[in-house]
Design an enzyme around this catalytic site. Sequence first.
Site, PDB file in Angstrom:
ATOM      1  N   SER A 190      13.583  14.588 -19.689  1.00  0.00           N
ATOM      2  CA  SER A 190      14.886  14.706 -20.332  1.00  0.00           C
ATOM      3  C   SER A 190      15.227  13.422 -21.088  1.00  0.00           C
ATOM      4  O   SER A 190      14.528  13.037 -22.007  1.00  0.00           O
ATOM      5  CB  SER A 190      15.951  15.054 -19.293  1.00  0.00           C
ATOM      6  N   HIS A 191      16.297  12.742 -20.682  1.00  0.00           N
ATOM      7  CA  HIS A 191      16.744  11.547 -21.408  1.00  0.00           C
ATOM      8  C   HIS A 191      16.411  10.262 -20.657  1.00  0.00           C
ATOM      9  O   HIS A 191      17.016   9.223 -20.925  1.00  0.00           O
ATOM     10  CB  HIS A 191      18.251  11.625 -21.646  1.00  0.00           C
ATOM     11  N   ASP A 202      14.920  16.382 -24.868  1.00  0.00           N
ATOM     12  CA  ASP A 202      14.347  17.697 -24.581  1.00  0.00           C
ATOM     13  C   ASP A 202      15.299  18.828 -24.959  1.00  0.00           C
ATOM     14  O   ASP A 202      15.036  19.993 -24.641  1.00  0.00           O
ATOM     15  CB  ASP A 202      13.922  17.814 -23.120  1.00  0.00           C
ATOM     16  N   ASP A 207      18.224  19.910 -24.015  1.00  0.00           N
ATOM     17  CA  ASP A 207      19.002  20.744 -23.094  1.00  0.00           C
ATOM     18  C   ASP A 207      20.433  20.222 -22.927  1.00  0.00           C
ATOM     19  O   ASP A 207      21.261  20.895 -22.307  1.00  0.00           O
ATOM     20  CB  ASP A 207      18.311  20.875 -21.736  1.00  0.00           C
ATOM     21  N   GLU A 235      28.349  20.947 -16.510  1.00  0.00           N
ATOM     22  CA  GLU A 235      28.464  19.732 -15.705  1.00  0.00           C
ATOM     23  C   GLU A 235      28.878  18.594 -16.616  1.00  0.00           C
ATOM     24  O   GLU A 235      28.591  18.610 -17.821  1.00  0.00           O
ATOM     25  CB  GLU A 235      27.141  19.405 -14.998  1.00  0.00           C
ATOM     26  N   GLU A 236      29.543  17.623 -16.051  1.00  0.00           N
ATOM     27  CA  GLU A 236      30.100  16.538 -16.858  1.00  0.00           C
ATOM     28  C   GLU A 236      29.047  15.735 -17.604  1.00  0.00           C
ATOM     29  O   GLU A 236      29.364  15.070 -18.584  1.00  0.00           O
ATOM     30  CB  GLU A 236      30.932  15.602 -15.967  1.00  0.00           C
ATOM     31  N   LYS A 285      21.177  24.568 -18.557  1.00  0.00           N
ATOM     32  CA  LYS A 285      21.847  23.972 -19.712  1.00  0.00           C
ATOM     33  C   LYS A 285      20.981  24.132 -20.955  1.00  0.00           C
ATOM     34  O   LYS A 285      19.754  24.052 -20.885  1.00  0.00           O
ATOM     35  CB  LYS A 285      22.182  22.511 -19.438  1.00  0.00           C
TER      36      LYS A 285
END
Length: 822
Positions: free
Chosen positions: A353-354, A512, A514, A609-610, A623
């Site tokens: 992801s990040h 990615d 999402d 989600e936040e 997500k």
Amino acid sequence: MAIQSAQIVPLNTAKWMIVEDQGRAAEQAVAQTAKARWTWIPKIPLEQKHLSLLWLMPHAAVPTASKLSHCIPDLPSECKFCYTLSESNIAGNGAGIREDTSGPIFKVDLRAVVTGLDGKRLNGLAMFLRWKSAVIARILRDFYYSYSMTKAPHKFEKRWLAVSNRWYHFDPGNDELDGKISFRNESQQVAGHLHHIIQYHQKSATDDDTNAPAAPANPPTDPETRGQIEGLLAANDNDTLEKLLRNRIEFGTAGLRARMEAGYSRLNRLTVITASQGLAAYVAKAVDGAQQRGVVVGHDHRHNSAAFARLTARAFLDRGFHVYLYPGLGLTPEVPFAVKRLGAACGVMITASHNPKDDNGYKVYWENGAQICPPVDEAIAQSIGENQLMEPQSWDEDGVEADPNVEDVTQKMMDAYFEAAAGGLAADREANSRTELRYVYTPMHGVGAPFAARMLAAFGLPQFVPVPEQMSPDPDFPSVAFPNPEEKGALDMAKAVADAQGVGLVLANDPDADRFAAAEKQPDGSWLAFTGDQLGTIFAAAVLAMARSAGIPDERVAMVNSTVSSRMLSAIAQAEGFRYTDTLTGFKYMANELLALQRQGFFVGFGYEEAIGYMIHDHVLDKDGVTALAVFVQLAAQLRAQGKSVAEYLEEQYARYGYFVSANSYFVCPDPVKTDRIFTRIRYGPDEEQTDVQRFEFVRSEYGDTLKYPRTIGGFPVSYIRDLTTGFEMRDVDKVPAETPLRVTLEECRPTFPVSAGSHMVTFETRNGGRLTMRTSGTEPKLKYYLEVRNQDNDRAAATRDLEAMVSAVASELVQAAENGL
């Protein structure tokens, strides 16, 4: 060939070293270390144990009994030792071994009953038996062994043993090791609880090596990670070796995530293969028709992602699975979409992801298309643990795409993905195409750009203004310090492009694709970067409007968010009448909750989600940043047509439901002991007498403890406490008289959410409308907090003052950041 007895080396004197599985060198190396690369010393209780080594071998490889005896010198005096060599009847009635190819199979059974040893000597004996295995392996051509420990000779679990690439079922029955072994047709099927299988490629059994088989053409090694270990050995850097090799990577939040480098605790080819073998073993056992239903495998653009994906596919192919593969660079939502659409048994996405550039991850989706959650994740972790010490069946990633059981589903699934999103969410393509809205977009050096462009086209929306330096996938993320759109400064380059182009909206996906982030230019020229919760509120209002336009009654709409996200979604639900619930942190919980609500007849509207993750349609049960991007642009175009900005739309929600202001942040704490100490102080108060806030006293007789949570945070009375680590939840606690211990039963304080003692998570609510959740991260060395204050009268100044006071209290009263050096 004379074989000398091994020296038993205590654990505390052994050194890390590389052991080659080649003849005499291996025998000598194993004799010198209890921590060789391919060995494992288990923790053994100091009581009588039955230690056994069991070999199965082809007829041609079995030496004479005298030669075998020659290779087994006396064991230490503390043990009694015996061995048997017997030939079973190939036409027997199940009492022996059946083999459907050629020749009988022999069984060699060596066992030792050990008593009276301390821990070091017992571990040393285990190493001694392993050393003997290397000696006998010198005599056999292909050698596998299973090493098991149980409290009594009779109590063996069913297990699988391997012989010459064929698998045999071992069912010991009631006669110790003289059990039934039968051939199983399914090639390379492994099940049960096999603690160890290690394959050796040894030379011939005789002293004359003239006819010895050739060494494997493709030895199991990764030159890059091997070089890292060799460099550390040469530098005598045992501290780093301990960090890399001592512990194994844990299967945690939806899968694996770690730095890419050598070692069992990191992500590399070996740990990906063993994780895949364990996952495949569990899926084959737990999901009906798993091999035929198949597995979906995708990957992003990070270093090694493509290789890890092919190795994952290979592990499932070796287990007889059909593999649906995305061979090219892909976004994370493509895997859960395909799992659901194809009815696959599971899915694996290789992505971090990040996370920073040196990390990678292994994300698992279950057969329903959602991320795995308890108890499935725990069962998978157990299966991976049982298979981690099994020699990888294949290191070969070449030729995976050409395998007849591999299907490239890229075009078919991506066509369906865009059609499903636009078909369910595009409000008016013609109106979308007429908008004059302009906006800048960045994929943050990730994979998102082509997918974002196609999704926008599917909605009939105009294309974005690109950030040229960040459009192409680059695993090194050269223009950002941290590839997370939430991080301060991450959108600076996109804002600069927007300023130069006269554009007032900046949008981003994480690498990615999402997650989704947005910022809007304000009338004063400043940029408002919407928080994850603000975007959640904006999407919730938009989705509710779309549901109403589709004729769906409010009471049939369902929305969820995580327990650390804003309570504003709850306030909207209370006012409008739709179904709302919160869940534990993570889309694995939210997606499964929405599925449960869908089965009850609810329309799956929205979940978020936040941490800028949004699920806006049930075609992806996770997500989905690309779908969120298109829905946001469509909303912004509609608002522009009405003469409104997105910020003004948010203000309308505040005016209607109350003002919510939040502050989410974290403390970096790489020391788990310090983190435990911080949470212990929150729960039980300071160890010594010192100035501190007033505290509750909840006496739990069943647990024999007294919980002493703070009565105030920042001077505001605590009204609600939920601790999902200790298992405590109570409302209206501020009504408990001061300085009066309150005895509570487990029933009175049992939480509604599941309790996990392995991680910290505490939530407080205060009478001023504050809500604070503190938790440890499952993937990073962070102590995170999520703080929000609600003012029902929309008094922003008051809400902001309260928030600032509580933020200060988190650092000074609860975490004691200065005292703990955080």
